[in-house]
Scaffold this active site. Structure first.
Site, PDB file in Angstrom:
ATOM      1  N   LYS A 188      -5.043  -8.307   0.379  1.00  0.00           N
ATOM      2  CA  LYS A 188      -3.959  -9.235   0.080  1.00  0.00           C
ATOM      3  C   LYS A 188      -2.996  -9.160   1.259  1.00  0.00           C
ATOM      4  CE  LYS A 188      -0.645 -10.574  -3.458  1.00  0.00           C
ATOM      5  NZ  LYS A 188       0.550 -10.530  -2.609  1.00  0.00           N
ATOM      6  N   CYS A 233      19.409  32.058  11.983  1.00  0.00           N
ATOM      7  CA  CYS A 233      18.101  31.718  11.428  1.00  0.00           C
ATOM      8  C   CYS A 233      18.064  32.092   9.943  1.00  0.00           C
ATOM      9  CB  CYS A 233      17.007  32.460  12.183  1.00  0.00           C
ATOM     10  SG  CYS A 233      15.393  32.306  11.398  1.00  0.00           S
ATOM     11  N   ASP A 270       0.026  -9.617   3.702  1.00  0.00           N
ATOM     12  CA  ASP A 270       1.455  -9.719   3.441  1.00  0.00           C
ATOM     13  C   ASP A 270       2.050 -10.700   4.447  1.00  0.00           C
ATOM     14  OD1 ASP A 270       3.834  -9.257   2.255  1.00  0.00           O
ATOM     15  OD2 ASP A 270       4.073  -7.201   2.979  1.00  0.00           O
ATOM     16  N   GLU A 278     -10.815  -8.953  -1.540  1.00  0.00           N
ATOM     17  CA  GLU A 278     -10.350  -9.120  -0.162  1.00  0.00           C
ATOM     18  C   GLU A 278      -8.951  -8.559  -0.036  1.00  0.00           C
ATOM     19  OE1 GLU A 278     -11.166 -13.199  -0.873  1.00  0.00           O
ATOM     20  OE2 GLU A 278      -9.091 -13.801  -0.519  1.00  0.00           O
ATOM     21  N   CYS A 299      15.484  29.136  16.453  1.00  0.00           N
ATOM     22  CA  CYS A 299      15.778  30.526  16.163  1.00  0.00           C
ATOM     23  C   CYS A 299      15.447  31.323  17.418  1.00  0.00           C
ATOM     24  CB  CYS A 299      14.891  30.984  15.006  1.00  0.00           C
ATOM     25  SG  CYS A 299      14.679  32.772  14.934  1.00  0.00           S
ATOM     26  N   TYR A 303      -8.303 -18.045   2.788  1.00  0.00           N
ATOM     27  CA  TYR A 303      -8.753 -17.336   1.593  1.00  0.00           C
ATOM     28  C   TYR A 303      -9.241 -18.226   0.454  1.00  0.00           C
ATOM     29  CZ  TYR A 303      -3.963 -17.971  -0.304  1.00  0.00           C
ATOM     30  OH  TYR A 303      -2.788 -18.481  -0.729  1.00  0.00           O
ATOM     31  N   CYS A 311      11.030  37.252  14.369  1.00  0.00           N
ATOM     32  CA  CYS A 311      11.311  36.421  13.190  1.00  0.00           C
ATOM     33  C   CYS A 311      10.019  36.269  12.394  1.00  0.00           C
ATOM     34  CB  CYS A 311      11.823  35.051  13.627  1.00  0.00           C
ATOM     35  SG  CYS A 311      11.995  33.905  12.253  1.00  0.00           S
ATOM     36  N   CYS A 331      15.375  35.209   9.658  1.00  0.00           N
ATOM     37  CA  CYS A 331      15.564  36.532  10.259  1.00  0.00           C
ATOM     38  C   CYS A 331      17.005  36.806  10.662  1.00  0.00           C
ATOM     39  CB  CYS A 331      14.649  36.698  11.466  1.00  0.00           C
ATOM     40  SG  CYS A 331      15.155  35.730  12.893  1.00  0.00           S
ATOM     41  N   LYS A 362      -1.642  -4.408  -6.638  1.00  0.00           N
ATOM     42  CA  LYS A 362      -0.579  -4.101  -5.674  1.00  0.00           C
ATOM     43  C   LYS A 362      -0.583  -2.611  -5.354  1.00  0.00           C
ATOM     44  CE  LYS A 362       2.492  -6.873  -4.661  1.00  0.00           C
ATOM     45  NZ  LYS A 362       3.354  -7.750  -5.411  1.00  0.00           N
TER      46      LYS A 362
HETATM   47  O1  D41 Z   1      -4.056 -12.557   1.009  1.00  0.00           O
HETATM   48  C1  D41 Z   1      -3.412 -13.193   0.172  1.00  0.00           C
HETATM   49  N1  D41 Z   1      -2.104 -13.123   0.188  1.00  0.00           N
HETATM   50  C2  D41 Z   1      -4.124 -14.036  -0.845  1.00  0.00           C
HETATM   51  C3  D41 Z   1      -3.378 -14.860  -1.661  1.00  0.00           C
HETATM   52  C4  D41 Z   1      -5.528 -14.005  -0.983  1.00  0.00           C
HETATM   53  N2  D41 Z   1      -6.306 -13.210  -0.198  1.00  0.00           N
HETATM   54  N3  D41 Z   1      -6.129 -14.760  -1.918  1.00  0.00           N
HETATM   55  C5  D41 Z   1      -5.413 -15.573  -2.726  1.00  0.00           C
HETATM   56  N4  D41 Z   1      -6.068 -16.310  -3.627  1.00  0.00           N
HETATM   57  C6  D41 Z   1      -5.395 -17.108  -4.435  1.00  0.00           C
HETATM   58  C7  D41 Z   1      -6.188 -17.903  -5.438  1.00  0.00           C
HETATM   59  C8  D41 Z   1      -7.040 -16.998  -6.254  1.00  0.00           C
HETATM   60  C9  D41 Z   1      -5.260 -18.645  -6.359  1.00  0.00           C
HETATM   61  C10 D41 Z   1      -7.045 -18.865  -4.699  1.00  0.00           C
HETATM   62  C11 D41 Z   1      -3.999 -15.654  -2.633  1.00  0.00           C
HETATM   63  C12 D41 Z   1      -3.336 -16.534  -3.503  1.00  0.00           C
HETATM   64  N5  D41 Z   1      -4.061 -17.242  -4.385  1.00  0.00           N
HETATM   65  C13 D41 Z   1      -1.903 -16.734  -3.510  1.00  0.00           C
HETATM   66  N6  D41 Z   1      -1.088 -16.589  -2.476  1.00  0.00           N
HETATM   67  C14 D41 Z   1       0.156 -16.877  -2.875  1.00  0.00           C
HETATM   68  C15 D41 Z   1       0.144 -17.207  -4.185  1.00  0.00           C
HETATM   69  C16 D41 Z   1      -1.157 -17.120  -4.563  1.00  0.00           C
END
Ligand code: D41
Length: 668
Positions: free
Chosen positions: A115, A408, A117, A113, A426, A225, A432, A411, A314
């Site tokens: 992550k 330029c 921010d 899924e 130019c 999540y 040119c 040219c 990441k």
């Molecule tokens: O989207 C996220 N930032 C995210 C964070 C995510 N999609 N899944 C996460 N799943 C976990 C576990 C596996 C431990 C249930 C997490 C985080 N942890 C997490 N967010 C901050 C520290 C850990």
């Protein structure tokens, strides 16, 4: 249940249903006005009968009395942290290691899924009602931000269905959608306030407000999540099904949560999401991979606070610091000089970058950038890397200012700057070589004359060897000339000549586009063609008459007029037509209607029409409606409070028609 209570709960259920549709499913179900009406009914019933107000009422999402401070909350089970990985190799090693530990084959099931921010949050529900919400804090204890969390519409105040455990902790990430972030920053800018740095800071700051009314205005969102602690009920035996269950209970679960088998699928998901990232409505900084089966998760266990069964991939950093070695000015098709930063090579956004754009001279001044500076380079997705700022503290004493060219670099022609433009240009035009090369590349490109086989290198050779001195020369190229070039065999030369030949049959919009008139893209070229249909007519029009073309504003009208006013350009067009470029006449220009071809200007206000209605009716009769009065104007339609346009029309002796006389046109 009393009748009154029934009405109140009925209204609540209905409002909650619409909220869920709107904020979780992204499928608005009723007009805003209808929602407001229901909301007001509920609000007034609750006002009259305060004893009926409940904490999960939609009226309770607008913020409560400000707090003095946040209380500490201990999570029922700790919120874990995630270990990171940074490459396809590390991802594959993780999948293999986990499969080994479980003595499974490599077709182990994972869930991946985005992550998000944002800010990690834990929500506690008792008997389906939100009891409290806490930030992650140090993973053991966080801050009680319940009042703020209640203002987030994608978080259910009471759960849907009946299959949820009586005690349930739900983990998720609170974030601020990019669109909200940009809107808030525009507002901040208008008010002279400090903008937010990024959506994550904005989300975090908004959750830390002691006054939840402020949070309510920030339009946050949450994606669930994971399930944390639970008791008094059952939950699914794997992560994917747990997410489906969360969705059923009313949470927003991201649409890109996917079940994957083995390394190959994990890797293709990584490629897919990397590509999708710029198009998402929210910021993500990676991908979370989790072993799907809870039994397998338990077997794998933890290392300190991080599960062995999950990893965060990441994305490569999108910003890096490097030093500015030099600045070169590149000359584009229209002569604009674009400064390009030459950099000490640096790894950013997944590739090594040694050049970055500085856009224009204004940008050089705005950044106050000097040779030798340490600069921050940004590269996201496939976009061109750019220098975003200077690290002022690291400026060496030897740093020197960047010289802005007055000639330029290609040219040697004079460089000119146009007052209202950021660009410097130019003045050499097609004398040119740089402008000529770019013009030729544009002329032959797919959406223009569509001549296959003209690569960058070939165009450069042809210009440098003086075989092409203008686009018209393309039609004089012979196989005998071409075979003398580097890497040009007879076969390819023949192919090119035949492609040139077949490009001669084209369309007027393509031809207009290929001329490379500044700011005339395909759409404008099409509009020009549709409006006037004939190159001989178009090339003789006044600036005013271009303004009558759909989507053409004063600047573009001026550019087009300037282009056709140049004798050289007129000669080029003649040359191209003489070379045999032809097109079918576009479908006859609309000439029906009693006002066909008449140029009308509307001014003032009218009793029986809005200005736009009037305009539509006149257009319907074939008239052209212009914004300003000139000697070309046939009629001025004047309403009440007609001002300077009326005076001007009278001065020019243009026929003026007042509202009562409009019937003259409409009754015909
Ligand atoms: O989207 C996220 N930032 C995210 C964070 C995510 N999609 N899944 C996460 N799943 C976990 C576990 C596996 C431990 C249930 C997490 C985080 N942890 C997490 N967010 C901050 C520290 C850990």
């Amino acid at each position: 249940m009393t009748e009154l209570l029934e009405r109140v709960t009925g209204l609540r259920d209905e409002l909650n249903k619409h909220n869920h549709r709107y904020y979780v499913l992204n499928e608005p179900s009723i007009p805003d006005a209808e929602y407001d009406r229901l909301f007001q009914s509920l609000l007034s019933l609750e006002k009259k009968h305060p004893e009926l107000v409940s904490s999960d009422s939609p009226t309770q999402r607008v913020g409560a009395a400000p707090l003095e401070a946040f209380n500490q909350v201990t999570h029922k089970i700790p919120m874990l942290s995630l270990d990171n990985l940074f490459s396809a190799d590390e991802l594959s090693a993780f999948v293999t290691k986990v499969a080994d530990k479980l003595s499974e084959s490599s077709d182990l099931a994972f869930v991946a899924e985005p992550k998000f921010d944002g800010v990690a949050i834990s929500l506690f529900y008792r008997d389906g009602k939100l009891e409290y919400a806490a930030t992650r804090g140090d993973g053991e204890t966080g801050e009680d931000v319940t009042q703020n969390i209640r203002t987030i519409y994608s978080i259910p105040l009471s759960l849907s269905g009946s299959s949820y455990p009586s005690e349930l902790e739900v983990r998720g990430e609170v974030l601020m959608p990019k669109a909200v972030f940009h809107r808030l920053n525009e507002q901040a800018q208008a008010l002279g306030e400090k903008p937010f740095v990024n959506p994550r800071n904005a989300a975090s700051g908004s959750l830390r407000q002691l006054d939840s009314k402020t949070t309510a205005n920030r339009r946050l969102h949450m994606f669930a999540y994971a399930i944390g602690y639970y008791d008094g009920g059952r939950v699914p035996d794997n992560h994917y099904d747990a997410m489906v269950a969360l969705r059923g209970w009313g949470f927003a679960v991201n649409e890109h949560v996917e079940k994957l088998i083995g390394t190959a699928e994990c890797e293709s998901y990584r490629l897919m999401l990397t590509k999708l990232r710029p198009d998402l409505d929210y910021d993500i900084d990676g991908i979370v991979y989790k072993v799907n089966s809870f039994a397998q998760q338990d077997k794998l266990g933890f290392v300190s606070r991080a599960p062995r069964w999950a990893m965060a991939y990441k994305f490569p950093a999108e910003e890096a610091v490097t030093s500015l070695l030099g600045v070169e000015f590149q000359v584009g098709r229209t002569g604009a000089l674009t400064p390009v930063a030459r950099l000490e090579p640096v790894f950013v956004g997944g590739v090594t970058v040694s050049n970055a754009t500085l856009h224009n001279v204004d940008e050089i001044n705005r950044l106050d950038i000097r040779l030798g500076d340490s600069v921050v380079v940004h590269r996201a997705g496939d976009v061109i890397p750019k220098v975003v700022r200077v690290v002022a503290e690291r400026r060496p004493k030897t740093a020197t200012t960047i010289a802005i060219p007055t000639k330029c670099p290609i040219c040697g022609s004079e460089v000119v700057s146009v007052d209202e433009e950021a660009a410097i240009r130019c003045s050499g035009a097609l004398l040119c070589p740089a402008q000529l090369k770019e013009s030729i590349k544009h002329f032959v490109s797919r959406k223009a004359m569509d001549i296959d086989g003209f690569g960058e290198k070939l165009v450069a050779q042809l210009v440098d060897k003086k075989l092409l001195n203008c686009v018209t020369d393309i039609y004089d190229l012979r196989v005998a000339d071409l075979v003398l070039l580097d890497r040009m065999a007879e076969k390819s030369a023949e192919k090119l000549v035949s492609a040139i030949e077949s490009s001669k049959k084209t369309t007027l919009p393509r031809f207009l586009f290929s001329l490379g008139i500044r700011e005339v893209g395909e759409a404008t070229a099409r509009s020009l063609s549709a409006a006037y249909g004939d190159i001989a007519v178009i090339s003789q029009l006044d600036e005013e008459e271009f303004l009558l073309v759909e989507d053409v504003g004063p600047i573009v009208a001026k550019n087009i007029h300037q282009f056709f006013s140049s004798t050289k350009n007129q000669e080029m067009i003649e040359g191209l037509l003489a070379a045999g470029i032809v097109w079918d006449k576009p479908a006859a220009v609309e000439t029906a209607g009693t006002l066909a071809g008449r140029i009308m200007v509307i001014t003032g206000t009218f009793g029986s029409y809005t200005r736009d209605e009037l305009k539509q009716r006149l257009l319907g009769l074939g008239a052209k409606v212009s914004g300003s009065v000139s000697k070309k104007t046939d009629y001025l339609i004047a309403g009440d409070k007609a001002g300077s346009k009326l005076t001007k029309a009278q001065d020019l002796g243009i026929r003026v028609v007042f509202e009562p006389e409009l019937d003259r046109f409409f009754d015909q």
